[in-house]
Design a protein around this motif. Sequence first.
Motif, PDB file in Angstrom:
ATOM      1  N   HIS A  84     -29.224   3.796 -46.937  1.00  0.00           N
ATOM      2  CA  HIS A  84     -29.918   4.413 -45.597  1.00  0.00           C
ATOM      3  C   HIS A  84     -29.457   5.895 -45.613  1.00  0.00           C
ATOM      4  CE1 HIS A  84     -30.721   5.361 -41.564  1.00  0.00           C
ATOM      5  NE2 HIS A  84     -29.410   5.668 -41.549  1.00  0.00           N
ATOM      6  N   TRP A  85     -28.156   6.296 -46.209  1.00  0.00           N
ATOM      7  CA  TRP A  85     -27.798   7.695 -46.076  1.00  0.00           C
ATOM      8  C   TRP A  85     -28.141   8.445 -47.303  1.00  0.00           C
ATOM      9  CZ3 TRP A  85     -26.293   8.362 -41.215  1.00  0.00           C
ATOM     10  CH2 TRP A  85     -25.793   7.503 -40.610  1.00  0.00           C
ATOM     11  N   LEU A  86     -28.186   7.899 -48.355  1.00  0.00           N
ATOM     12  CA  LEU A  86     -28.538   8.500 -49.558  1.00  0.00           C
ATOM     13  C   LEU A  86     -30.188   8.537 -49.506  1.00  0.00           C
ATOM     14  CD1 LEU A  86     -25.970   6.765 -52.009  1.00  0.00           C
ATOM     15  CD2 LEU A  86     -25.990   9.010 -51.316  1.00  0.00           C
ATOM     16  N   GLY A  87     -30.590   7.745 -49.274  1.00  0.00           N
ATOM     17  CA  GLY A  87     -32.228   7.739 -49.320  1.00  0.00           C
ATOM     18  C   GLY A  87     -32.953   7.883 -50.525  1.00  0.00           C
ATOM     19  N   ALA A  88     -32.380   7.277 -51.362  1.00  0.00           N
ATOM     20  CA  ALA A  88     -32.867   7.329 -52.908  1.00  0.00           C
ATOM     21  C   ALA A  88     -33.990   6.228 -52.825  1.00  0.00           C
ATOM     22  CB  ALA A  88     -31.722   6.774 -53.778  1.00  0.00           C
ATOM     23  N   SER A  89     -34.838   6.601 -53.709  1.00  0.00           N
ATOM     24  CA  SER A  89     -36.302   5.996 -53.722  1.00  0.00           C
ATOM     25  C   SER A  89     -35.878   4.554 -54.388  1.00  0.00           C
ATOM     26  CB  SER A  89     -37.490   6.480 -54.556  1.00  0.00           C
ATOM     27  OG  SER A  89     -37.116   6.504 -55.599  1.00  0.00           O
ATOM     28  N   ASP A  90     -36.610   3.483 -53.942  1.00  0.00           N
ATOM     29  CA  ASP A  90     -36.338   2.029 -54.525  1.00  0.00           C
ATOM     30  C   ASP A  90     -36.323   1.971 -55.865  1.00  0.00           C
ATOM     31  OD1 ASP A  90     -38.233  -0.670 -52.859  1.00  0.00           O
ATOM     32  OD2 ASP A  90     -36.204   0.127 -52.744  1.00  0.00           O
ATOM     33  N   ARG A  91     -37.144   2.884 -56.588  1.00  0.00           N
ATOM     34  CA  ARG A  91     -37.190   2.647 -58.065  1.00  0.00           C
ATOM     35  C   ARG A  91     -35.632   3.006 -58.699  1.00  0.00           C
ATOM     36  NH1 ARG A  91     -37.966   7.028 -61.458  1.00  0.00           N
ATOM     37  NH2 ARG A  91     -37.692   8.548 -59.748  1.00  0.00           N
ATOM     38  N   LEU A  92     -35.114   3.800 -58.079  1.00  0.00           N
ATOM     39  CA  LEU A  92     -33.474   3.954 -58.593  1.00  0.00           C
ATOM     40  C   LEU A  92     -32.595   3.139 -58.298  1.00  0.00           C
ATOM     41  CD1 LEU A  92     -33.893   7.821 -57.630  1.00  0.00           C
ATOM     42  CD2 LEU A  92     -33.894   6.811 -59.753  1.00  0.00           C
ATOM     43  N   VAL A  93     -32.907   2.056 -57.517  1.00  0.00           N
ATOM     44  CA  VAL A  93     -31.659   1.250 -57.082  1.00  0.00           C
ATOM     45  C   VAL A  93     -31.783  -0.253 -57.679  1.00  0.00           C
ATOM     46  CG1 VAL A  93     -30.620   0.061 -54.921  1.00  0.00           C
ATOM     47  CG2 VAL A  93     -31.946   2.409 -54.811  1.00  0.00           C
ATOM     48  N   VAL A  94     -30.555  -0.574 -58.270  1.00  0.00           N
ATOM     49  CA  VAL A  94     -30.573  -2.074 -58.726  1.00  0.00           C
ATOM     50  C   VAL A  94     -30.139  -3.061 -57.563  1.00  0.00           C
ATOM     51  CG1 VAL A  94     -29.579  -1.078 -60.936  1.00  0.00           C
ATOM     52  CG2 VAL A  94     -27.935  -1.714 -59.044  1.00  0.00           C
ATOM     53  N   ASP A  95     -30.714  -4.096 -57.901  1.00  0.00           N
ATOM     54  CA  ASP A  95     -30.482  -5.268 -57.067  1.00  0.00           C
ATOM     55  C   ASP A  95     -28.871  -5.764 -56.861  1.00  0.00           C
ATOM     56  OD1 ASP A  95     -29.979  -7.078 -59.080  1.00  0.00           O
ATOM     57  OD2 ASP A  95     -32.034  -7.900 -58.921  1.00  0.00           O
ATOM     58  N   ALA A  96     -28.787  -6.630 -55.735  1.00  0.00           N
ATOM     59  CA  ALA A  96     -27.383  -6.916 -55.307  1.00  0.00           C
ATOM     60  C   ALA A  96     -26.538  -7.497 -56.576  1.00  0.00           C
ATOM     61  CB  ALA A  96     -27.431  -7.713 -54.182  1.00  0.00           C
ATOM     62  N   ALA A  97     -27.323  -8.293 -57.164  1.00  0.00           N
ATOM     63  CA  ALA A  97     -26.610  -9.039 -58.380  1.00  0.00           C
ATOM     64  C   ALA A  97     -26.405  -8.381 -59.390  1.00  0.00           C
ATOM     65  CB  ALA A  97     -27.508 -10.244 -58.757  1.00  0.00           C
ATOM     66  N   THR A  98     -27.183  -7.332 -59.843  1.00  0.00           N
ATOM     67  CA  THR A  98     -26.973  -6.182 -60.648  1.00  0.00           C
ATOM     68  C   THR A  98     -25.778  -5.418 -60.638  1.00  0.00           C
ATOM     69  OG1 THR A  98     -29.368  -6.542 -61.400  1.00  0.00           O
ATOM     70  CG2 THR A  98     -28.014  -4.787 -62.548  1.00  0.00           C
ATOM     71  N   ALA A  99     -25.862  -5.089 -59.230  1.00  0.00           N
ATOM     72  CA  ALA A  99     -24.698  -4.063 -58.744  1.00  0.00           C
ATOM     73  C   ALA A  99     -23.403  -4.598 -59.062  1.00  0.00           C
ATOM     74  CB  ALA A  99     -25.065  -3.708 -57.422  1.00  0.00           C
TER      75      ALA A  99
END
Length: 254
Positions: A84-99
Amino acid sequence: MTSPDVREFKPLRRREVQRMPEVLARLREIPKLWRGGLQVAPVPVRCEGGRHVLRTARLVLHTPRDFLDMEIGLAAGADADAQHWLGASDRLVVDAATAEHLLGIDDHNRVERLSSFPAAMRRGLTRPLPPGPIAWLLAVDVETGRAAGLSSLTPDGEIGLRLAPTHRGRGLGTELVEATTRLGHAHRGLQTVRAGTERSNDRCRRALSAAGFVPCEGPSQHTLADGRVTDAVWYQHEAKESESLGPRRDPGVV
Ligand SMILES: CC(C)(COP(=O)(O)OP(=O)(O)OC[C@H]1O[C@@H](n2cnc3c(N)ncnc32)[C@H](O)[C@@H]1OP(=O)(O)O)[C@@H](O)C(=O)NCCC(=O)NCCS
């Protein structure tokens, strides 16, 4: 932070990331298949060759050694709150299990956890991170040896921050800001280090204030990478007269 930090970093491709839990489950059954030939570069103990090591009371912060270190650091900000705060695009984010998988990596289980990734991805992850204009710091929790977060510093002295959810609200944000600011003044020779954040991001604003930052002028609006337009407030930190401005002549831990 308002810095466009992650945009220069090419992360795991989303299609691969989405398949991670499935891939991990399968590979755990045949762990030996993927082993062999993997080496872990040691965490640097001194600053040299454009790579940095800093310490605070509870963190060791170092320049990421390879793309895996970067992925681990970025995973610290993959949750919905940080996004929410960083506002990175979806493309840049790993899913919860990977994180979770990435944030569970330390130097003892690194080879084992790396071997869970498909071979092509593993090769990419173990590539050394090439030097770039942005200075990154992977923050490691000295108590557990696992990643606590990641910060960035642009050439003109703007910092970016993210801590793993497990590490927020314990004063570590203040330590992360302090170390990144020291990187700017003492290692990169910057007189002023700046930070822009959203007006309503209390945690970030208080961490900046606790680290000695004071409000300053700056653009009142900022558009995040995901397109959200935010009310921005700006802070700065000036090097003290007694503080030596870098780059340091003697490599060492600062
Ligand atoms: C921003 C961030 C690095 C701050 O780190 P933190 O560990 O949460 O902050 P700290 O524990 O050092 O606390 C800093 C201050 O915030 C206060 N604080 C902690 N959690 C808080 C909360 N949930 N709400 C309000 N204030 C909070 C602390 O009491 C402290 O204030 P004090 O110095 O007056 O006691 C961290 O919260 C984070 O990574 N957030 C998600 C990503 C993000 O927002 N990045 C910045 C984008 S601009």
